[in-house]
Write a protein that holds these residues in place. Structure first.
Motif, short mmCIF file in Angstrom:
data_model
loop_
_atom_site.label_atom_id
_atom_site.label_comp_id
_atom_site.label_asym_id
_atom_site.label_seq_id
_atom_site.Cartn_x
_atom_site.Cartn_y
_atom_site.Cartn_z
N ALA A 264 -4.45 5.24 4.37
CA ALA A 264 -4.34 4.80 3.00
C ALA A 264 -5.59 3.87 2.83
N TYR B 282 0.88 4.02 -2.91
CA TYR B 282 0.41 5.49 -2.63
C TYR B 282 1.67 6.27 -3.21
N TYR C 7 3.99 9.53 1.58
CA TYR C 7 4.23 8.15 1.56
C TYR C 7 5.34 7.51 1.31
N ILE D 199 0.74 -0.98 -0.15
CA ILE D 199 -0.08 -0.01 0.04
C ILE D 199 0.87 1.29 -0.10
N LEU D 200 1.84 1.38 0.70
CA LEU D 200 2.88 2.25 1.03
C LEU D 200 3.23 2.44 -0.51
N VAL E 45 -0.17 6.15 8.72
CA VAL E 45 -0.08 6.17 7.50
C VAL E 45 -0.87 5.22 6.61
N PHE E 46 -0.52 3.81 6.95
CA PHE E 46 -1.17 2.61 6.36
C PHE E 46 -2.70 2.86 6.40
#
Lengths: 282, 270
Positions: B118, A31, A257, A27-28, B114-115
């Motif tokens: 998202a 993004y 990110y 995911i990081l 942060v994860f």
């Protein structure tokens, strides 16, 4: 039937940990991909962090937060390692038996205090002292580094103490019987025997210090400039994320990110290294 | 000869001095909290919400998120620990999970925030209590896995053999004998991990964010004690700073009491 379900659920829970970890990485990365494509590896050497007109485009580089993270961690490690070793030696070799338990508990309580409390205390009580002694504005690399050191000392000394406690009594007694002093026993018997675990604990503490957010957020000054002096304010990756992540958009958000991915990858690498090479569990 | 003894003395003194430094900081921090906390505390802060200068909603919100996280993390973490210790026969998967779970335990909490931003905030379009719950759950799982793994390993093999001899099925042996035998240690582990997540700030900053009012709706921005402390401490006015100190004092007392309580249970057992 119930047994099968139970077993499958336990397997699922174990695999879930791998899924979460893989999920965080992917995911990081997804993004961050806008920023990665735009800036690539130049991100590491660029020190500008300037949004474009109307939040469109802009130039973002991670150099300053990366340097801030590394320097504050370095200061913390330089201060924390000797003191943590000293505490571990005190608790295993020096202290009277009745003192060991209360002092260990006190040190462990120090580890239990939430990091935001360290930040508050540091900002209002410790920063003025640093300012008095070293000049500057009170908040900056040095203050953040020192408070970070106080935070990781209990963690490091707890693991080191446990490692030192595993040294067989016979080994130490043999050395004493040869006329060795306590210091010689520590240096030549205890340290070599528990070496790997001690190195592991130091690296683990390093990984923690890199990712510490709240205490540093109060103390590092939170401005995106390179520090010229050790007392200068700057920022770190976690602090930049904590303060600016929620307001960022588009390319800036993607760059955030990117920073998070770098931080996660680095601390993941460091901690895995410590775990797999020095503190492996059977 | 004399040099050796002198060196010995110096090193031992330095080590005692390090312990004193550690203790000095503990008492300095706790002392500051006591003085500042007690002087700024009024009983009305427990009956007012943040909007009226109190912390009632913040305490409730922080506890709800931490308790919800516990409700998710304990079964998942315990089952994973049970897999590692009881089912896996220490195969390759177990080795990897065990070590990666330890690695995850030390992952930067801000990155977990942060994860979750998202996967949750970005998807639903607003901050929400569920985000905080998910973030804290992710933080808590590895701690529970490690505790379960360690505690189950202390249960003697004979207990399991006795269960098998009685004809018990595997999951019954695990739940009714092994887990029961490790109950005290597991409870301590759960309390310690609760104490750890209830004081977390970084994973909540942009997941649950904060709320001035009392709410029980986890789809709303959710009140948080720690996030409020961070905000209040940086406001210029004295009233906000005072409230931040009072809140810090309350938070530390809660965390340390749970922590010591957890340790006390195990100590009784010895």
């Amino acid at each position: 039937m119930v047994g099968k379900l139970f077993k499958d659920f336990s397997l699922f829970s174990a695999v879930l940990i791998l899924i979460i970890l893989a999920g965080i990485f992917s995911i990081l990365y997804v993004y961050a991909s806008d920023s990665i494509h735009q800036f690539g590896f130049d991100f590491f050497t660029t020190k500008t962090w300037v949004p474009g007109e109307d939040d469109d485009g802009g130039v973002f580089g991670g150099l300053i937060p990366i340097v801030g993270t590394l320097l504050s961690t370095l200061i913390a490690m330089v201060l924390a390692v000797p003191i943590a070793m000293g505490i571990a030696i005190f608790l295993t070799e020096v202290a009277f038996p009745w003192l060991i338990k209360p002092v260990s508990i006190a040190i462990e309580l120090l580890a239990a205090i939430p990091s935001i409390i360290y930040g508050m205390w540091g900002l209002f009580y410790f920063a003025p002292i640093v300012q008095e002694l070293f000049g500057g504005s009170g908040v900056g690399l040095l203050t953040a580094g020192i408070v970070l050191a106080i935070m990781i000392i209990p963690f490091m000394s707890a693991i080191t103490k446990d490692a030192m406690n595993t040294v067989p009594g016979v080994l130490k007694e043999s050395a004493y019987a040869m006329g060795a002093t306590k210091y010689e026993v520590i240096k030549d018997v205890v340290m070599p025997y528990s070496k790997t675990a001690i190195i592991g604990s130091v690296i683990l503490a390093l990984g923690r210090a890199l990712g510490e957010t709240m205490a540093v957020a109060f103390l590092i000054g939170s401005i995106v400039t390179l520090p010229g002096l050790i007392t200068d304010p700057t920022t770190s990756i976690p602090v930049l994320l904590a303060n600016n992540f929620a307001e960022a958009q588009d390319l800036e958000l993607s760059s955030m990110y990117y920073l998070a991915l770098i931080l996660f990858a680095v601390s993941f690498g460091i901690i895995s290294f410590a775990k797999f090479y020095f503190l492996r569990r059977k | 000869m004399k040099k050796r003894l002198l060196l010995n003395k110096i090193v031992l003194m330095l080590s005692t001095f390090s312990a004193l430094i550690g203790l000095a900081f503990l008492f300095w921090i706790l002392g500051t909290l006591m003085v500042k906390g007690l002087s700024t505390m009024h009983w009305d802060i427990f009956t007012n919400d943040l909007v009226q200068g109190g912390i009632r909603n913040l305490l409730i919100g922080q506890f709800i998120m931490a308790l919800m996280a516990t409700a998710f993390a304990v079964p998942l973490g315990m089952m994973a620990g049970i897999y590692l210790r009881e089912y896996s026969n220490n195969n390759k998967l177990a080795m990897i999970v065990r070590n990666l779970s330890d690695v995850m335990m030390s992952a930067p909490s801000i990155v977990i925030g942060v994860f979750v931003y998202a996967i949750y905030v970005d998807k639903v379009g607003h901050f929400g209590g569920w985000g905080g719950v998910i973030a804290l759950t992710i933080m808590m799982i590895p701690i529970i896995v490690s505790t379960t793994d360690n505690m189950l390993s202390l249960v003697p093999k004979e207990f399991r053999e006795a269960g098998i001899a009685l004809g018990g099925s595997k999951h019954k042996i695990i739940m009714q004998i092994v887990v029961k035998a490790a109950k005290v240690g597991l409870t301590t582990g759960i309390l310690l991990s609760f104490a750890r997540v209830v004081g977390e700030t970084a994973p909540l900053l942009f997941t649950s964010a904060n709320n001035q009012f009392l709410t029980f709706n986890l789809n709303d921005q959710f009140p948080s004690l720690t996030v409020s402390i961070y905000n209040l401490a940086t406001y210029p006015d004295q009233a906000s700073k005072d409230l931040a100190w009072a809140a810090s004092f309350v938070l530390t007392v809660i965390v340390l009491v749970i922590n010591l309580g957890g340790r006390y249970i195990t100590r009784n057992k010895d």
